[in-house]
Design an enzyme around this catalytic site. Structure first.
Site, PDB file in Angstrom:
ATOM      1  N   PHE A   1       0.625  -0.855  -0.477  1.00 47.89           N
ATOM      2  CA  PHE A   1      -0.142   0.458   0.230  1.00 47.89           C
ATOM      3  C   PHE A   1       0.891   1.455   0.301  1.00 47.89           C
ATOM      4  CE2 PHE A   1      -4.147  -1.515   2.004  1.00 47.89           C
ATOM      5  CZ  PHE A   1      -5.046  -2.445   0.523  1.00 47.89           C
TER       6      PHE A   1
ATOM      7  N   HIS B   1      -5.446  -9.523  10.316  1.00 47.36           N
ATOM      8  CA  HIS B   1      -6.597  -8.565   9.458  1.00 47.36           C
ATOM      9  C   HIS B   1      -7.644  -9.103   8.511  1.00 47.36           C
ATOM     10  CE1 HIS B   1      -3.140  -4.678   9.380  1.00 47.36           C
ATOM     11  NE2 HIS B   1      -3.673  -4.582  10.898  1.00 47.36           N
TER      12      HIS B   1
ATOM     13  N   CYS C   1     -22.096 -10.173   5.543  1.00 48.19           N
ATOM     14  CA  CYS C   1     -22.606  -8.847   5.326  1.00 48.19           C
ATOM     15  C   CYS C   1     -22.498  -8.277   6.697  1.00 48.19           C
ATOM     16  CB  CYS C   1     -23.876  -9.414   6.327  1.00 48.19           C
ATOM     17  SG  CYS C   1     -25.124  -7.915   6.279  1.00 48.19           S
TER      18      CYS C   1
END
Ligand code: NAD
Length: 242
Positions: free
Chosen positions: A38, A122, A130
């Site tokens: 990232f 993570h 959901c």
């Protein structure tokens, strides 16, 4: 002998002598599998830093962008395979040289490589659920932009978004493993993301860092090897096999 070679030899020796070695990995573990991290520019998506889309805020207030980002991520991860570093860690676990792997990665590549004791701090992108009721769904349901069949809620990947707490079980297991260890090998992480960056400080024994660039925690590690994870692990593996 170069400082690099000396560090490789020292790490091999440390692994041989250790009774409880554990490994903590980050996005740099998977760049050699073609998955960008990232922090580097190559990891940006449409000039947006993914760290600003992988958030609870985007999920709740900008769901279209959130879905587009994760659909793109599912697609780009599809062809990625474990690299030599993942395979070596799985082999080391198999032969008893390491006890477990703690990872910040959500790509599932340690599992694909054959590692068994993995604590995914993570979460995993391979689980879809959901956001409202937690019911499990398939990746296809997310890609097809369906809603939760049970409550009508938004579907999302089972990763820890920026703004969320870590899964308590994975955290507790990782903490215990690191505390118990007499050798912790940290691989491919900028150690910028909290609270995982505090885990190495809990280590009971020696700490080694393999990372391309310096981190603000470098003074906590010895040796530090600034090179590619796959290359370093391969060289250490070569020495362990002798
Ligand atoms: P980061 O992007 O902050 O840092 C990655 C570090 O790895 C950098 O310091 C870089 O120099 C180093 N690096 C890159 N390629 C390397 C290589 N081949 N060998 C050794 N080092 C290398 O990553 P982070 O610290 O893991 O934090 C980023 C967050 O983003 C994490 O929460 C993670 O869950 C998530 N993320 C995951 C993935 C994945 O699952 N593969 C990919 C990108 C981001």
């Amino acid at each position: 002998m170069t400082a690099y070679k000396a560090s490789i030899e020292r790490l091999a020796e440390m692994i041989r002598e250790s009774k409880y070695t554990v490994v903590l990995t980050g996005a740099g573990m998977s760049t050699e599998s073609g998955i960008p991290d990232f922090r580097s520019e190559g990891g940006w998506w449409r000039r947006i830093n993914p760290a600003t889309v992988a958030t609870v805020d985007a999920l709740e207030n900008n769901y279209e962008l959130f879905k587009e980002f994760y659909k793109h991520r599912f697609k780009s991860l599809e062809p990625c395979k474990p690299n030599i570093g993942h395979l070596i860690l799985a082999e080391w676990e198999n032969s008893g040289l390491i006890k477990s792997v703690m990872t910040q990665n959500v790509d599932g590549l340690h599992k694909k490589a054959g590692s068994q004791k993995i604590h995914e701090l993570h979460g995993s992108i391979n689980d879809v659920l959901c956001h409202s009721c937690g019911d499990k769904h398939t990746k296809e349901s997310f890609i097809n932009e369906e809603s939760c069949k049970k409550c009508g809620g938004k579907l999302r990947p089972g990763v820890v978004l920026f703004g969320e707490s870590l899964p308590i079980l994975a955290w507790e297991n990782a903490y215990r493993e690191i505390e118990t260890s007499d050798l912790l090998i940290v691989i491919g992480t900028s150690l910028n993301v909290s609270p995982v960056n505090s885990l190495p400080l809990a280590a009971g024994g020696e700490r080694v860092l393999i990372n391309m660039e310096s981190t603000s925690f470098d003074n906590k590690f010895d040796p530090i090897i600034h090179d590619k994870a796959g290359l370093v692990l391969d060289e250490v593996n070569g020495l362990l096999a002798i």
